[in-house]
Design a protein around this motif. Structure first.
Motif, PDB file in Angstrom:
ATOM      1  N   ILE A 189       0.843  -1.194   0.000  1.00  0.00           N
ATOM      2  CA  ILE A 189       0.000   0.000   0.000  1.00  0.00           C
ATOM      3  C   ILE A 189       0.881   1.247   0.000  1.00  0.00           C
ATOM      4  CG2 ILE A 189      -1.766   1.285   1.263  1.00  0.00           C
ATOM      5  CD1 ILE A 189      -2.724  -1.405   2.377  1.00  0.00           C
ATOM      6  N   ALA A 190       0.596   2.151  -0.951  1.00  0.00           N
ATOM      7  CA  ALA A 190       1.266   3.446  -1.004  1.00  0.00           C
ATOM      8  C   ALA A 190       0.634   4.341   0.058  1.00  0.00           C
ATOM      9  CB  ALA A 190       1.110   4.059  -2.397  1.00  0.00           C
ATOM     10  N   HIS A 191       1.464   4.967   0.892  1.00  0.00           N
ATOM     11  CA  HIS A 191       0.954   5.791   1.993  1.00  0.00           C
ATOM     12  C   HIS A 191       1.192   7.272   1.717  1.00  0.00           C
ATOM     13  CE1 HIS A 191      -0.182   2.856   5.160  1.00  0.00           C
ATOM     14  NE2 HIS A 191       0.497   2.057   4.347  1.00  0.00           N
ATOM     15  N   TRP A 192       0.111   7.976   1.413  1.00  0.00           N
ATOM     16  CA  TRP A 192       0.161   9.431   1.233  1.00  0.00           C
ATOM     17  C   TRP A 192       0.559  10.046   2.573  1.00  0.00           C
ATOM     18  CZ3 TRP A 192      -0.566  12.544  -2.980  1.00  0.00           C
ATOM     19  CH2 TRP A 192      -0.714  13.906  -2.739  1.00  0.00           C
ATOM     20  N   GLY A 193       1.609  10.835   2.564  1.00  0.00           N
ATOM     21  CA  GLY A 193       2.107  11.425   3.802  1.00  0.00           C
ATOM     22  C   GLY A 193       2.982  10.483   4.608  1.00  0.00           C
ATOM     23  N   GLY A 194       3.246   9.304   4.078  1.00  0.00           N
ATOM     24  CA  GLY A 194       3.998   8.295   4.818  1.00  0.00           C
ATOM     25  C   GLY A 194       5.377   7.990   4.286  1.00  0.00           C
ATOM     26  N   ASN A 195       5.814   8.705   3.267  1.00  0.00           N
ATOM     27  CA  ASN A 195       7.165   8.563   2.716  1.00  0.00           C
ATOM     28  C   ASN A 195       7.499   7.151   2.244  1.00  0.00           C
ATOM     29  OD1 ASN A 195       7.355  10.993   4.664  1.00  0.00           O
ATOM     30  ND2 ASN A 195       9.156  11.186   3.352  1.00  0.00           N
ATOM     31  N   GLY A 196       6.497   6.365   1.865  1.00  0.00           N
ATOM     32  CA  GLY A 196       6.859   5.038   1.404  1.00  0.00           C
ATOM     33  C   GLY A 196       5.690   4.137   1.080  1.00  0.00           C
ATOM     34  N   VAL A 197       6.081   2.913   0.738  1.00  0.00           N
ATOM     35  CA  VAL A 197       5.150   1.837   0.435  1.00  0.00           C
ATOM     36  C   VAL A 197       5.316   0.802   1.536  1.00  0.00           C
ATOM     37  CG1 VAL A 197       4.594   0.034  -1.225  1.00  0.00           C
ATOM     38  CG2 VAL A 197       5.328   2.264  -2.038  1.00  0.00           C
ATOM     39  N   TYR A 198       4.205   0.361   2.101  1.00  0.00           N
ATOM     40  CA  TYR A 198       4.242  -0.572   3.218  1.00  0.00           C
ATOM     41  C   TYR A 198       3.637  -1.897   2.782  1.00  0.00           C
ATOM     42  CZ  TYR A 198       4.429   3.806   6.033  1.00  0.00           C
ATOM     43  OH  TYR A 198       4.740   5.029   6.559  1.00  0.00           O
ATOM     44  N   ARG A 199       4.193  -2.981   3.293  1.00  0.00           N
ATOM     45  CA  ARG A 199       3.665  -4.318   3.019  1.00  0.00           C
ATOM     46  C   ARG A 199       2.960  -4.824   4.277  1.00  0.00           C
ATOM     47  NH1 ARG A 199       6.539  -9.715   3.176  1.00  0.00           N
ATOM     48  NH2 ARG A 199       5.288 -11.098   1.882  1.00  0.00           N
ATOM     49  N   TRP A 200       1.657  -5.105   4.133  1.00  0.00           N
ATOM     50  CA  TRP A 200       0.819  -5.489   5.256  1.00  0.00           C
ATOM     51  C   TRP A 200       0.303  -6.909   5.096  1.00  0.00           C
ATOM     52  CZ3 TRP A 200       0.299  -2.161   9.250  1.00  0.00           C
ATOM     53  CH2 TRP A 200       0.574  -0.803   9.018  1.00  0.00           C
ATOM     54  N   ASN A 201       0.158  -7.590   6.224  1.00  0.00           N
ATOM     55  CA  ASN A 201      -0.513  -8.882   6.244  1.00  0.00           C
ATOM     56  C   ASN A 201      -1.999  -8.594   6.432  1.00  0.00           C
ATOM     57  OD1 ASN A 201      -1.789 -11.281   7.124  1.00  0.00           O
ATOM     58  ND2 ASN A 201       0.148 -12.087   7.865  1.00  0.00           N
ATOM     59  N   PRO A 202      -2.846  -8.903   5.428  1.00  0.00           N
ATOM     60  CA  PRO A 202      -4.265  -8.570   5.545  1.00  0.00           C
ATOM     61  C   PRO A 202      -5.010  -9.433   6.568  1.00  0.00           C
ATOM     62  CG  PRO A 202      -3.890  -9.823   3.555  1.00  0.00           C
ATOM     63  CD  PRO A 202      -2.535  -9.545   4.153  1.00  0.00           C
ATOM     64  N   ASP A 203      -4.424 -10.557   6.970  1.00  0.00           N
ATOM     65  CA  ASP A 203      -5.096 -11.432   7.924  1.00  0.00           C
ATOM     66  C   ASP A 203      -5.019 -10.926   9.363  1.00  0.00           C
ATOM     67  OD1 ASP A 203      -5.877 -13.279   5.956  1.00  0.00           O
ATOM     68  OD2 ASP A 203      -3.923 -14.276   6.070  1.00  0.00           O
ATOM     69  N   ASN A 204      -3.873 -10.298   9.705  1.00  0.00           N
ATOM     70  CA  ASN A 204      -3.728  -9.867  11.099  1.00  0.00           C
ATOM     71  C   ASN A 204      -3.335  -8.392  11.250  1.00  0.00           C
ATOM     72  OD1 ASN A 204      -0.990  -9.776  10.481  1.00  0.00           O
ATOM     73  ND2 ASN A 204      -0.509 -11.692  11.541  1.00  0.00           N
ATOM     74  N   GLY A 205      -3.186  -7.668  10.127  1.00  0.00           N
ATOM     75  CA  GLY A 205      -2.857  -6.250  10.195  1.00  0.00           C
ATOM     76  C   GLY A 205      -1.410  -5.949  10.525  1.00  0.00           C
TER      77      GLY A 205
END
Length: 86
Positions: free
Chosen positions: A4-20
């Motif tokens: 997920i690209a994060h507006w205002g977050g200076n990057g792209v984050y990889r998240w586990n959709p099952d547990n956040g």
């Protein structure tokens, strides 16, 4: 996993959709990240777009690469696009 690209977050984050759980982060020298996609021969290149709209002169001085496209080789592979016909 979700990238997920994060507006205002200076990057792209990889998240586990099952547990956040936050699994990885790719930082770029621009605060407003707009999108990301895998490409390249092995689908391991992450392309990241950013924006500079609405930024002040001070912010642009701090983040002069805002609005740029970044490409980063990763240890991950994207998925091929699904082709379909009507």
């Amino acid at each position: 996993m979700l990238w997920i690209a994060h507006w205002g977050g200076n990057g792209v984050y990889r998240w586990n959709p099952d547990n956040g759980e936050l699994l990885d982060r790719i930082d770029v020298p621009a605060p407003n990240v707009t999108s990301c996609a895998f490409g390249g021969p092995n689908l391991s290149t992450m392309y990241i777009t950013t924006a500079r709209v609405g930024m002040t002169e001070e912010q642009l001085a701090e983040y002069p690469l805002s609005g740029s496209l970044f490409s980063i080789e990763t240890d991950f592979n994207g998925l091929e696009a699904y082709s379909f016909a009507k």
